[in-house]
Write a protein that holds these residues in place. Structure first.
Motif, PDB file in Angstrom:
ATOM      1  N   PRO A 252      -6.073  -1.650  -1.736  1.00 58.67           N
ATOM      2  CA  PRO A 252      -6.557  -0.754  -2.798  1.00 58.67           C
ATOM      3  C   PRO A 252      -6.056  -1.159  -4.183  1.00 58.67           C
ATOM      4  O   PRO A 252      -5.062  -1.861  -4.320  1.00 58.67           O
ATOM      5  CB  PRO A 252      -5.943   0.591  -2.399  1.00 58.67           C
ATOM      6  CG  PRO A 252      -4.685   0.222  -1.701  1.00 58.67           C
ATOM      7  CD  PRO A 252      -4.973  -1.067  -0.985  1.00 58.67           C
ATOM      8  N   GLU A 253      -6.772  -0.677  -5.188  1.00 59.73           N
ATOM      9  CA  GLU A 253      -6.325  -0.808  -6.575  1.00 59.73           C
ATOM     10  C   GLU A 253      -5.563   0.460  -6.918  1.00 59.73           C
ATOM     11  O   GLU A 253      -5.869   1.539  -6.410  1.00 59.73           O
ATOM     12  CB  GLU A 253      -7.517  -0.920  -7.520  1.00 59.73           C
ATOM     13  CG  GLU A 253      -8.368  -2.129  -7.326  1.00 59.73           C
ATOM     14  CD  GLU A 253      -9.588  -2.090  -8.253  1.00 59.73           C
ATOM     15  OE1 GLU A 253      -9.721  -1.124  -9.044  1.00 59.73           O
ATOM     16  OE2 GLU A 253     -10.385  -3.019  -8.169  1.00 59.73           O
TER      17      GLU A 253
ATOM     18  N   TYR B 212      -3.293   6.091   4.794  1.00 64.36           N
ATOM     19  CA  TYR B 212      -4.295   5.233   4.155  1.00 64.36           C
ATOM     20  C   TYR B 212      -5.267   4.790   5.231  1.00 64.36           C
ATOM     21  O   TYR B 212      -4.873   4.183   6.226  1.00 64.36           O
ATOM     22  CB  TYR B 212      -3.636   4.025   3.481  1.00 64.36           C
ATOM     23  CG  TYR B 212      -4.643   3.170   2.754  1.00 64.36           C
ATOM     24  CD1 TYR B 212      -5.170   3.591   1.543  1.00 64.36           C
ATOM     25  CD2 TYR B 212      -5.087   1.974   3.282  1.00 64.36           C
ATOM     26  CE1 TYR B 212      -6.119   2.837   0.876  1.00 64.36           C
ATOM     27  CE2 TYR B 212      -6.022   1.211   2.629  1.00 64.36           C
ATOM     28  CZ  TYR B 212      -6.540   1.646   1.427  1.00 64.36           C
ATOM     29  OH  TYR B 212      -7.492   0.895   0.770  1.00 64.36           O
TER      30      TYR B 212
ATOM     31  N   LYS C   7      -7.775   3.492  -8.446  1.00 62.40           N
ATOM     32  CA  LYS C   7      -8.568   4.209  -7.445  1.00 62.40           C
ATOM     33  C   LYS C   7      -7.658   5.072  -6.567  1.00 62.40           C
ATOM     34  O   LYS C   7      -7.980   6.223  -6.263  1.00 62.40           O
ATOM     35  CB  LYS C   7      -9.327   3.206  -6.583  1.00 62.40           C
ATOM     36  CG  LYS C   7     -10.230   3.839  -5.572  1.00 62.40           C
ATOM     37  CD  LYS C   7     -11.002   2.792  -4.796  1.00 62.40           C
ATOM     38  CE  LYS C   7     -11.887   3.450  -3.758  1.00 62.40           C
ATOM     39  NZ  LYS C   7     -12.594   2.472  -2.940  1.00 62.40           N
ATOM     40  N   THR C   8      -6.510   4.535  -6.189  1.00 58.16           N
ATOM     41  CA  THR C   8      -5.557   5.277  -5.369  1.00 58.16           C
ATOM     42  C   THR C   8      -5.068   6.519  -6.097  1.00 58.16           C
ATOM     43  O   THR C   8      -4.995   7.604  -5.520  1.00 58.16           O
ATOM     44  CB  THR C   8      -4.358   4.377  -4.993  1.00 58.16           C
ATOM     45  OG1 THR C   8      -4.845   3.189  -4.389  1.00 58.16           O
ATOM     46  CG2 THR C   8      -3.423   5.073  -4.042  1.00 58.16           C
TER      47      THR C   8
ATOM     48  N   GLY D 229      -8.364   3.070   4.566  1.00 60.95           N
ATOM     49  CA  GLY D 229      -9.230   1.963   4.187  1.00 60.95           C
ATOM     50  C   GLY D 229      -8.913   0.664   4.908  1.00 60.95           C
ATOM     51  O   GLY D 229      -7.898   0.539   5.598  1.00 60.95           O
TER      52      GLY D 229
ATOM     53  N   ILE E 214       0.842  -1.205   0.000  1.00 59.53           N
ATOM     54  CA  ILE E 214       0.000   0.000   0.000  1.00 59.53           C
ATOM     55  C   ILE E 214       0.873   1.249   0.000  1.00 59.53           C
ATOM     56  O   ILE E 214       0.600   2.217  -0.714  1.00 59.53           O
ATOM     57  CB  ILE E 214      -0.964  -0.017   1.201  1.00 59.53           C
ATOM     58  CG1 ILE E 214      -1.953  -1.166   1.047  1.00 59.53           C
ATOM     59  CG2 ILE E 214      -1.701   1.305   1.323  1.00 59.53           C
ATOM     60  CD1 ILE E 214      -2.769  -1.465   2.275  1.00 59.53           C
TER      61      ILE E 214
END
Length: 130
Positions: free
Chosen positions: A104-105, A98, A108-109, A100, A67
């Motif tokens: 994540p993809e 971050y 999207k990030t 979430g 990430i």
């Protein structure tokens, strides 16, 4: 347009990081949060940035490191927005968090990073900082 992320642009000062969380302002665009403070650097870098991922939400270091790589890459490719606007008049320290709970993809990030930096520019330009 310089797309590197050299050592001078990385936030490593413990004192500055403490100042960031005690005096800094914050902007969120889920799943990202930007904490920033206006400061002075001894070098030529206008912005120093760091990224962080919660150990509580991501137990495995492999996941946290992935990430952080995504966040650094998204920042590296979009930092020119900020650098062009602030120029050499101001310097800022950024911490990108971050928030979430799922992996994540990149797309999207990247999109959320652009939105976050745009919000930062709107907020600081509204206050007449640069």
């Amino acid at each position: 347009m310089d797309q590197r992320f050299p050592k001078e642009e990385k936030l490593k000062s413990r004192k500055l990081i403490e100042k960031l969380f005690s005096e800094g302002k914050s902007i969120s665009r889920f799943p990202l949060r930007l904490v920033y403070v206006k400061t002075e650097f001894p070098g030529t870098a206008g912005v120093q940035a760091a990224v962080s991922v919660s150990k509580r939400k991501f137990k495995k270091a492999v996941d946290r490191n992935r990430i952080k790589r995504l966040l650094r890459e998204a920042y590296r490719l979009n930092k020119h927005q900020v650098k062009e606007r602030i120029g050499t008049e101001a310097s800022y320290a950024f911490m990108i968090l971050y928030l979430g709970r799922e992996m994540p993809e990149y797309r999207k990030t990247d999109r959320k990073m652009r939105e976050l930096l745009h919000l930062f520019l709107e907020e600081e330009a509204g206050e007449g900082k640069f």
